[in-house]
Design a protein around this motif. Structure first.
Motif, mmCIF file in Angstrom:
data_model
loop_
_atom_site.group_PDB
_atom_site.id
_atom_site.type_symbol
_atom_site.label_atom_id
_atom_site.label_comp_id
_atom_site.label_asym_id
_atom_site.label_seq_id
_atom_site.Cartn_x
_atom_site.Cartn_y
_atom_site.Cartn_z
ATOM 1 N N PHE A 231 -12.542 -45.018 11.632
ATOM 2 C CA PHE A 231 -13.385 -44.487 10.487
ATOM 3 C C PHE A 231 -13.092 -42.890 10.354
ATOM 4 O O PHE A 231 -12.898 -42.501 9.063
ATOM 5 N N ALA A 232 -12.342 -42.273 11.128
ATOM 6 C CA ALA A 232 -12.213 -40.688 10.942
ATOM 7 C C ALA A 232 -10.564 -40.897 9.990
ATOM 8 O O ALA A 232 -10.702 -40.066 9.156
ATOM 9 N N ALA A 233 -10.097 -41.913 10.203
ATOM 10 C CA ALA A 233 -8.547 -42.009 9.239
ATOM 11 C C ALA A 233 -8.910 -42.368 7.806
ATOM 12 O O ALA A 233 -8.644 -41.899 7.007
ATOM 13 N N LEU A 234 -10.129 -43.505 7.764
ATOM 14 C CA LEU A 234 -10.390 -43.761 6.517
ATOM 15 C C LEU A 234 -11.071 -42.590 5.983
ATOM 16 O O LEU A 234 -10.825 -42.615 4.854
ATOM 17 N N ARG A 504 -20.529 -51.913 12.291
ATOM 18 C CA ARG A 504 -19.728 -51.398 13.366
ATOM 19 C C ARG A 504 -19.838 -49.821 13.061
ATOM 20 O O ARG A 504 -18.994 -49.252 13.850
ATOM 21 N N TYR A 505 -19.766 -49.501 11.624
ATOM 22 C CA TYR A 505 -19.703 -48.140 11.177
ATOM 23 C C TYR A 505 -21.095 -47.562 10.820
ATOM 24 O O TYR A 505 -20.973 -46.747 10.059
ATOM 25 N N GLN A 506 -22.252 -47.979 11.560
ATOM 26 C CA GLN A 506 -23.518 -47.834 10.921
ATOM 27 C C GLN A 506 -23.764 -46.343 11.043
ATOM 28 O O GLN A 506 -24.203 -45.810 10.137
ATOM 29 N N ALA A 507 -23.448 -45.717 11.857
ATOM 30 C CA ALA A 507 -23.837 -44.214 11.940
ATOM 31 C C ALA A 507 -22.962 -43.455 10.962
ATOM 32 O O ALA A 507 -23.547 -42.649 10.404
ATOM 33 N N GLN A 508 -21.665 -43.784 10.760
ATOM 34 C CA GLN A 508 -20.971 -42.999 9.878
ATOM 35 C C GLN A 508 -21.411 -43.121 8.466
ATOM 36 O O GLN A 508 -21.304 -42.472 7.529
ATOM 37 N N LEU A 509 -21.861 -44.512 8.186
ATOM 38 C CA LEU A 509 -22.255 -45.027 7.030
ATOM 39 C C LEU A 509 -23.662 -44.951 6.437
ATOM 40 O O LEU A 509 -24.229 -45.154 5.588
ATOM 41 N N ARG A 513 -26.227 -45.553 3.270
ATOM 42 C CA ARG A 513 -27.408 -46.504 3.168
ATOM 43 C C ARG A 513 -28.654 -45.870 2.684
ATOM 44 O O ARG A 513 -29.164 -46.465 1.927
ATOM 45 N N ARG A 514 -28.703 -44.671 2.884
ATOM 46 C CA ARG A 514 -29.714 -43.649 2.598
ATOM 47 C C ARG A 514 -29.652 -43.644 1.235
ATOM 48 O O ARG A 514 -30.593 -43.738 0.296
#
Length: 516
Positions: A231-234, A504-509, A513-514
């Motif tokens: 996710f950091a690369a994305l 799988r990226y719930q925290a980063q996303l 979501r909010r």
């Protein structure tokens, strides 16, 4: 050479000074003396575009197509210009010019291949690229675009080999690295991570290749289960692209509000009856990555339907009617003129540009997802067209957009807040079309499509007034080229692996979501 050297030279000089009025006068003189002077017609079309006169530009290019010399390079230049102004039928005719079959100029053949690709003729595009390569033409661009055509035509192993050759020739070709990452799953023993890290030290900072290497690194790391690093690369890749495209979410929202305000129930009230019983379009619309390709492949399996690909023809005909050049689907000037357009004529011109694609089929599929923005105008202009709207759960579709690299096509996709704003605008527009045109658009749920394909397909074909046919949901039956980001995946058949990948990226996303 053409007996009009004086005015031709004056035209060149005027264009050098950016004096469009003098250039137009000189070019018109050239054509009075020599109506078959194709370069003058092409230049005059460019002058008309510079003066914001799309109709005049199109007319000049259509005339040029009728008087082509026996020269493939000139045919290529005319075809490129025709494609830019949306004259698809004339482009198709030029690409059949006799000079092309005898052409031995590899650069011209490669350029003609790109026109075929833009027209959605992927088998012909690949054939011309092969001819160019046989003549000794070989560089990273050709290798990359040939790999894309091999992929579109279902020759995936050859596509992988061509991408590897491209990377050997052009080590900072990030798009090739990303496409290769999408075509094969990385493993601890076989991955591009070391190669990508090395190329990121060499690539031009801030370039699209720079972003593409970060997207490729994301895909490789995700395959290896290293999700935080992925996710950091994305995020880095998306940030690079968002700076490049300079997307303005507020402008998009203003345009959507203006579009809704102008597209009233009265404006969209039925007018013409479609005029004839010839082949009709089935429009597949929705957000990118919402399942439109899967539905397109199912439709293309029906005996009475052929897929025509992602066509820009409806937008081109809106612009022709408004006499407004432009590359975007909508802009402020076009939206302002919508109430004054002859939408019956837009429909007639759209059919004139596209019906050749149907062959002997009853329907042809026009699968351009962003046409959701103009779905109400399509319904009004083409009373017999079918409109199918794919919708997918918000987090799923937004994350699928965020993990894609669309070039400069969908600028909103590179920022989480911009994605959420775009999704809100999309929902508003679709709610408006349903309110002013009840029953005219069939909603198709992506989760249902992949979990109950036969039931959903039966409902879709009933809406198209077609009988259900056995085997239509077997995507492996469909050997036609497919030119979308999911061109490799749809050849695997219908599956539900794309559902709920974002957790799988719930925290980063969580910010996305909010916002949604």
């Amino acid at each position: 050479m053409h007996g009009a050297a004086g005015p031709w030279e004056r035209a060149q000089a005027a264009l050098g000074r950016r004096d469009l009025r003098q250039a137009r006068a000189a070019l018109e003189t050239v054509l009075q003396q020599d109506p078959a002077h194709v370069p003058a017609r092409v230049l005059l079309a460019g002058v008309h575009l510079g003066e914001q006169r799309l109709r005049d530009a199109s007319a000049q290019l259509v005339l040029a197509a009728r008087t082509l010399p026996d020269d493939a390079a000139t045919a290529c230049r005319v075809a490129q210009a025709l494609m830019r102004v949306g004259e698809s039928a004339a482009t198709r005719d030029v690409l059949q010019h006799r000079s092309i079959a005898q052409c031995r100029d590899a650069v011209v053949l490669a350029s003609l291949a790109h026109v075929h690709q833009s027209l959605g003729q992927h088998e012909q595009a690949l054939a011309l690229m092969d001819r160019a390569r046989a003549l000794g033409f070989d560089h990273p661009d050709l290798r990359y675009f040939r790999s894309i055509q091999l992929q579109f035509n279902g020759r995936l192993e050859e596509a992988r080999e061509e991408l590897e050759a491209c990377l050997r020739l052009g080590p900072t070709y990030g798009r090739a690295s990303l496409t290769l990452a999408r075509l094969r799953k990385a493993s601890p023993e076989a991955n591009q991570l070391a190669y990508i890290a090395d190329q990121l030290q060499r690539v031009a900072p801030g370039s699209e290749d720079h972003a593409a290497f970060e997207f490729a690194r994301y895909k490789e790391l995700e395959d290896l289960g290293r999700y935080d690093e992925a996710f950091a690369a994305l995020s880095r890749g998306n940030a690079l692209m968002y700076r490049r495209v300079q997307h303005d979410p507020a402008r998009d929202t203003r345009q959507v509000e203006a579009l809704i305000a102008r597209c009233t129930r009265e404006l969209l009230a039925p007018g013409g009856d479609g005029n004839d019983d010839g082949p009709q379009p089935i429009f597949v619309i929705g957000l990118p990555r919402s399942g439109t390709t899967v539905l397109d492949r199912i439709l293309g399996n029906h005996s009475q339907i052929v897929s025509a690909g992602e066509l820009g023809d409806f937008a081109h005909q809106l612009r022709w009617s408004a006499d407004l050049p432009g590359r975007s689907l909508l802009d402020d000037a076009l939206i302002e003129r919508l109430p004054d357009l002859d939408l019956d004529d837009v429909g007639r011109r759209y059919l004139a540009q596209t019906r050749w694609r149907a062959g002997r089929h009853r329907y042809f599929v026009d699968k351009l997802p962003p046409n959701f923005l103009v779905a109400g105008l399509i319904a009004r202009a083409l009373p017999r067209a079918v409109l199918l709207h794919l919708h997918r759960e918000p987090m799923d579709v937004c994350f699928s957009n965020y993990r894609a690299l669309f070039g400069d096509a969908y600028g909103y996709s590179y920022d989480l807040q911009a994605l959420a704003a775009h999704h809100r605008n999309y929902r508003r527009v679709m709610a408006h079309w349903h309110a002013v045109l009840p029953g005219r658009i069939l909603d198709v749920d992506y989760r249902e499509l992949v979990s109950q394909p036969d039931a959903v397909a039966a409902r879709v074909f009933a809406f198209c007034t077609l009988p259900m046919e056995p085997g239509v949901t077997d995507l492996s039956r469909n050997a036609a080229p497919v030119a979308t980001l999911s061109s490799a995946q749809v050849r695997e058949g219908i599956h539900a692996r794309g559902l709920s990948e974002w957790p799988r990226y719930q925290a980063q996303l969580e910010p996305l979501r909010r916002a949604l």
